[in-house]
Design a protein around this motif. Structure first.
Motif, PDB file in Angstrom:
ATOM      1  N   PHE A   7       0.742  -1.134  -0.148  1.00 42.88           N
ATOM      2  CA  PHE A   7       0.239   0.039   0.115  1.00 42.88           C
ATOM      3  C   PHE A   7       0.968   1.300  -0.038  1.00 42.88           C
ATOM      4  CE2 PHE A   7      -3.034   2.855   2.048  1.00 42.88           C
ATOM      5  CZ  PHE A   7      -4.224   2.859   1.100  1.00 42.88           C
ATOM      6  N   SER A   8       1.902   1.333   0.716  1.00 45.23           N
ATOM      7  CA  SER A   8       2.728   2.189   0.833  1.00 45.23           C
ATOM      8  C   SER A   8       3.660   2.715  -0.658  1.00 45.23           C
ATOM      9  CB  SER A   8       3.892   1.928   1.775  1.00 45.23           C
ATOM     10  OG  SER A   8       3.482   1.953   2.979  1.00 45.23           O
ATOM     11  N   GLU A   9       4.120   1.363  -1.262  1.00 47.81           N
ATOM     12  CA  GLU A   9       4.648   1.750  -2.468  1.00 47.81           C
ATOM     13  C   GLU A   9       3.712   2.248  -3.381  1.00 47.81           C
ATOM     14  OE1 GLU A   9       6.457  -2.031  -2.815  1.00 47.81           O
ATOM     15  OE2 GLU A   9       7.897  -1.895  -1.050  1.00 47.81           O
ATOM     16  N   THR A  10       2.389   1.804  -3.321  1.00 45.56           N
ATOM     17  CA  THR A  10       1.391   2.421  -4.459  1.00 45.56           C
ATOM     18  C   THR A  10       0.936   3.633  -4.359  1.00 45.56           C
ATOM     19  OG1 THR A  10       0.762   0.084  -4.679  1.00 45.56           O
ATOM     20  CG2 THR A  10      -0.764   1.721  -5.390  1.00 45.56           C
ATOM     21  N   LEU A  11       1.074   4.084  -3.060  1.00 44.23           N
ATOM     22  CA  LEU A  11       0.528   5.537  -2.599  1.00 44.23           C
ATOM     23  C   LEU A  11       1.533   6.663  -2.696  1.00 44.23           C
ATOM     24  CD1 LEU A  11      -2.483   4.337  -2.144  1.00 44.23           C
ATOM     25  CD2 LEU A  11      -2.392   5.606  -0.027  1.00 44.23           C
ATOM     26  N   PHE A  12       2.647   6.188  -2.008  1.00 39.22           N
ATOM     27  CA  PHE A  12       3.629   7.230  -1.817  1.00 39.22           C
ATOM     28  C   PHE A  12       4.730   7.459  -2.868  1.00 39.22           C
ATOM     29  CE2 PHE A  12       2.520   5.878   2.941  1.00 39.22           C
ATOM     30  CZ  PHE A  12       1.401   6.831   2.735  1.00 39.22           C
ATOM     31  N   ALA A  13       4.825   8.445  -3.526  1.00 40.28           N
ATOM     32  CA  ALA A  13       5.777   8.743  -4.752  1.00 40.28           C
ATOM     33  C   ALA A  13       6.935   9.158  -4.305  1.00 40.28           C
ATOM     34  CB  ALA A  13       5.165   9.465  -5.632  1.00 40.28           C
ATOM     35  N   ASP A  14       7.076   9.596  -3.033  1.00 38.08           N
ATOM     36  CA  ASP A  14       8.215   9.972  -2.585  1.00 38.08           C
ATOM     37  C   ASP A  14       9.098   9.490  -1.455  1.00 38.08           C
ATOM     38  OD1 ASP A  14      10.461  12.118  -3.383  1.00 38.08           O
ATOM     39  OD2 ASP A  14       9.772  13.496  -1.676  1.00 38.08           O
ATOM     40  N   MET A  15       8.949   8.181  -1.176  1.00 36.73           N
ATOM     41  CA  MET A  15       9.328   7.535  -0.117  1.00 36.73           C
ATOM     42  C   MET A  15      10.770   7.476  -0.096  1.00 36.73           C
ATOM     43  SD  MET A  15       7.205   3.844  -0.284  1.00 36.73           S
ATOM     44  CE  MET A  15       8.010   3.261   1.215  1.00 36.73           C
ATOM     45  N   ASP A  16      11.497   7.639  -0.960  1.00 36.21           N
ATOM     46  CA  ASP A  16      12.977   7.756  -0.972  1.00 36.21           C
ATOM     47  C   ASP A  16      13.446   8.971  -0.261  1.00 36.21           C
ATOM     48  OD1 ASP A  16      13.324   5.311  -2.100  1.00 36.21           O
ATOM     49  OD2 ASP A  16      13.884   6.151  -4.212  1.00 36.21           O
ATOM     50  N   ASN A  17      12.537  10.068  -0.076  1.00 38.11           N
ATOM     51  CA  ASN A  17      12.779  11.093   0.520  1.00 38.11           C
ATOM     52  C   ASN A  17      12.044  11.336   1.926  1.00 38.11           C
ATOM     53  OD1 ASN A  17      14.946  12.494  -1.420  1.00 38.11           O
ATOM     54  ND2 ASN A  17      13.004  12.562  -2.904  1.00 38.11           N
ATOM     55  N   GLY A  18      11.502  10.477   2.387  1.00 38.38           N
ATOM     56  CA  GLY A  18      10.845  10.501   3.800  1.00 38.38           C
ATOM     57  C   GLY A  18       9.508  10.503   3.620  1.00 38.38           C
ATOM     58  N   GLU A  19       8.603  10.410   2.440  1.00 41.70           N
ATOM     59  CA  GLU A  19       7.273  10.319   2.808  1.00 41.70           C
ATOM     60  C   GLU A  19       6.771   8.954   3.152  1.00 41.70           C
ATOM     61  OE1 GLU A  19       3.265  10.695  -0.148  1.00 41.70           O
ATOM     62  OE2 GLU A  19       5.017  10.613  -1.090  1.00 41.70           O
ATOM     63  N   GLY A  20       5.781   8.917   3.944  1.00 38.56           N
ATOM     64  CA  GLY A  20       5.340   7.953   4.769  1.00 38.56           C
ATOM     65  C   GLY A  20       4.058   8.146   5.026  1.00 38.56           C
ATOM     66  N   PHE A  21       3.606   7.201   6.142  1.00 39.34           N
ATOM     67  CA  PHE A  21       2.400   7.533   6.940  1.00 39.34           C
ATOM     68  C   PHE A  21       2.181   8.744   7.782  1.00 39.34           C
ATOM     69  CE2 PHE A  21       1.874   2.982   5.253  1.00 39.34           C
ATOM     70  CZ  PHE A  21       0.426   3.112   4.945  1.00 39.34           C
ATOM     71  N   ALA A  22       1.080   9.314   8.055  1.00 39.04           N
ATOM     72  CA  ALA A  22       1.139  10.514   8.826  1.00 39.04           C
ATOM     73  C   ALA A  22       1.069   9.886  10.157  1.00 39.04           C
ATOM     74  CB  ALA A  22      -0.456  11.207   8.365  1.00 39.04           C
ATOM     75  N   ASN A  23       1.526  10.866  10.900  1.00 41.90           N
ATOM     76  CA  ASN A  23       1.673  10.590  12.475  1.00 41.90           C
ATOM     77  C   ASN A  23       0.352  10.173  13.162  1.00 41.90           C
ATOM     78  OD1 ASN A  23       4.176  11.219  12.371  1.00 41.90           O
ATOM     79  ND2 ASN A  23       3.851  13.269  13.144  1.00 41.90           N
ATOM     80  N   THR A  24      -1.024  10.622  12.480  1.00 42.82           N
ATOM     81  CA  THR A  24      -2.361  10.205  12.914  1.00 42.82           C
ATOM     82  C   THR A  24      -2.659   8.831  12.398  1.00 42.82           C
ATOM     83  OG1 THR A  24      -3.100  11.408  11.201  1.00 42.82           O
ATOM     84  CG2 THR A  24      -3.027  12.661  13.148  1.00 42.82           C
ATOM     85  N   TYR A  25      -1.793   8.164  11.569  1.00 42.27           N
ATOM     86  CA  TYR A  25      -2.208   6.651  11.012  1.00 42.27           C
ATOM     87  C   TYR A  25      -2.292   5.995  12.241  1.00 42.27           C
ATOM     88  CZ  TYR A  25      -1.458   2.616   8.572  1.00 42.27           C
ATOM     89  OH  TYR A  25      -1.078   1.130   7.944  1.00 42.27           O
ATOM     90  N   ASN A  26      -3.261   5.172  12.187  1.00 41.48           N
ATOM     91  CA  ASN A  26      -3.575   4.015  13.132  1.00 41.48           C
ATOM     92  C   ASN A  26      -2.855   2.857  12.700  1.00 41.48           C
ATOM     93  OD1 ASN A  26      -5.049   2.990  15.705  1.00 41.48           O
ATOM     94  ND2 ASN A  26      -5.754   1.494  14.234  1.00 41.48           N
ATOM     95  N   ALA A  27      -1.711   2.400  12.989  1.00 43.07           N
ATOM     96  CA  ALA A  27      -0.880   1.267  12.566  1.00 43.07           C
ATOM     97  C   ALA A  27      -1.236   0.014  13.580  1.00 43.07           C
ATOM     98  CB  ALA A  27       0.353   1.485  12.453  1.00 43.07           C
ATOM     99  N   ASP A  28      -2.141  -0.927  13.190  1.00 48.12           N
ATOM    100  CA  ASP A  28      -2.545  -2.010  14.129  1.00 48.12           C
ATOM    101  C   ASP A  28      -1.464  -3.090  13.983  1.00 48.12           C
ATOM    102  OD1 ASP A  28      -3.695  -4.137  15.442  1.00 48.12           O
ATOM    103  OD2 ASP A  28      -5.590  -2.930  15.569  1.00 48.12           O
ATOM    104  N   PRO A  29      -0.789  -3.424  15.045  1.00 50.07           N
ATOM    105  CA  PRO A  29       0.430  -4.525  15.203  1.00 50.07           C
ATOM    106  C   PRO A  29      -0.397  -6.004  14.900  1.00 50.07           C
ATOM    107  CG  PRO A  29      -0.033  -3.567  17.306  1.00 50.07           C
ATOM    108  CD  PRO A  29      -0.595  -3.026  16.577  1.00 50.07           C
ATOM    109  N   ASP A  30      -1.708  -5.892  15.192  1.00 47.76           N
ATOM    110  CA  ASP A  30      -2.614  -7.206  15.043  1.00 47.76           C
ATOM    111  C   ASP A  30      -2.880  -7.639  13.801  1.00 47.76           C
ATOM    112  OD1 ASP A  30      -2.043  -7.702  17.716  1.00 47.76           O
ATOM    113  OD2 ASP A  30      -4.157  -6.811  18.204  1.00 47.76           O
TER     114      ASP A  30
END
Length: 389
Positions: A212-235
């Motif tokens: 999902f990250s690689e599909t959405l974020f066009a600038d991952m090499d320069n630090g683009e990623g999920f927002a701080n408010t993103y709810n990342a569920d470890p489960d």
């Protein structure tokens, strides 16, 4: 935690007379992708029921990164080594190197003497989901679906100016309020509620997170990623489903099986494809390629060791039988259209094993796999439940 019975679906087309099912003499263990988990557990239950004394345990859904690590003998925190590592993404360079055949990988983590054979087991359409009838679902319906630019704006840690500088179309947010400290549903359309968008999904141990990250974020090499408010569920996806169901303004992403098994409670969004059409995930749209760019292949990786393969090859052969394909379809995933290509990757195990009736037989990877018997199916119907966590 949710428990979903797949039994009637899995077995409704599987009440056939039995042929000789080739079975390994010993059990084995599986770990990794929570996306592959529904297939792994359903295949294992059916195979173990036919192959008396063969127990496949444990089957852990601890994420693709752990599937890679544990099949390579690099499990963390005491996690045991497994014979099959499930993954919903490709191998990373820091995990393994690809051999010339394109499907054998040499581990560079854990035990570097280990190699694995990658097997495509199904096709998946990552599904963008919301709580049925909630704020998010109602807005997405008004929009007739979501574009990749809209999804990127919802999930990214970049400001609007950073997004625009890296190819994002600001027109995708038709009613922007100019306040970058908030992301409201009403910014997508004036008729939507002025409620904060709650973005949810898996954490970095899961292959679906990577895809999902690689599909959405066009600038991952320069630090683009999920927002701080993103709810990342470890489960994993089960946790994402629970979060979305509990929060009407939330939007999340999961493997299609997790939408398919929770369809009464969830709404699935159409996503704009490369032709400009809004398409929902499903067997037809995944197979014909119109559900893009969120369609993908999911994998099992077999430890390339003769003793291990003598037990895991018959299991994969069963998976590519008619019954195995039926099971894949009833989880919500799409069976691989070219099983012969995958079977050709399996070495001839050439060991004395047992068939479904307990007799010793000489086997090879070319031998046929039988159908589930009525007796076996009835037993399975009474005993299996797939846990989607």
């Amino acid at each position: 935690m949710k428990y979903h019975s797949l039994l009637l679906l899995i077995l409704s087309s599987s009440l056939h007379s039995i042929a000789a099912q080739q079975c390994g003499k010993s059990g084995f263990s599986i770990a990794g992708s929570s996306t592959v988990y529904p297939i792994a557990t359903a295949w294992a239950a059916a195979y173990s029921d036919m192959c008396t004394g063969v127990k496949i345990s444990p089957i852990d859904d601890d994420g693709s990164s752990n599937g890679a690590a544990r099949v390579c003998g690099a499990g963390e925190d005491g996690a045991s080594t497994v014979e099959i590592g499930d993954m919903s993404r490709q191998w990373r360079e820091e995990e393994a190197t690809q051999q010339d055949d394109g499907y054998t990988y040499d581990c560079v983590i854990g035990d570097e003497s280990r190699s694995v054979i990658q097997i495509d087991v199904a096709l998946d359409g990552i599904s963008v989901v919301a709580s049925g009838g909630g704020t998010a679902a109602s807005c997405i319906e008004v929009l007739d679906g979501l574009t990749i630019d809209q999804l990127r704006w919802m999930f990214s840690n970049y400001t609007d100016s950073q997004l625009e500088a890296t190819g994002w179309d600001p027109a995708s947010i038709a009613n922007s309020d100019g306040d970058e400290t908030t992301h409201l549903w009403s910014e997508l359309d004036a008729s939507c509620e002025a409620t904060e968008i709650l973005a949810a999904g898996q954490d970095e141990t899961h292959g679906t997170f990577d895809y999902f990250s690689e599909t959405l974020f066009a600038d991952m090499d320069n630090g683009e990623g999920f927002a701080n408010t993103y709810n990342a569920d470890p489960d994993g996806p089960g946790g994402t489903v629970s979060y979305v169901e509990s929060n009407p303004a939330a939007v999340g992403y999961v493997g299609y099986a997790y939408y398919y098994q929770n369809g009464i409670e969830l709404y699935v969004a159409a996503v704009e494809n490369d032709a400009g059409d809004f398409v929902t995930p499903g067997a037809d749209s995944v197979v014909d390629g119109t559900y893009n760019p969120l369609s993908r292949t999911i994998y099992m990786n077999l430890l390339d060791d003769p003793e291990s393969l003598a037990n895991t090859v018959p299991f994969i052969q069963f998976g590519f039988s008619s019954d195995g394909a039926d099971i894949v379809a009833t989880t919500g995933y799409v069976p691989i259209p070219n099983p012969s290509e995958m079977l050709a990757r399996l070495p001839a195990v050439g060991a004395t094993q047992t068939d479904a009736e307990g007799s010793d037989v000489e086997t090879s990877s070319a031998q046929s796999v039988g159908r589930i018997s009525a007796v076996a199916a009835a037993t399975l119907l009474a005993s299996i439940a797939v846990t989607l966590m």
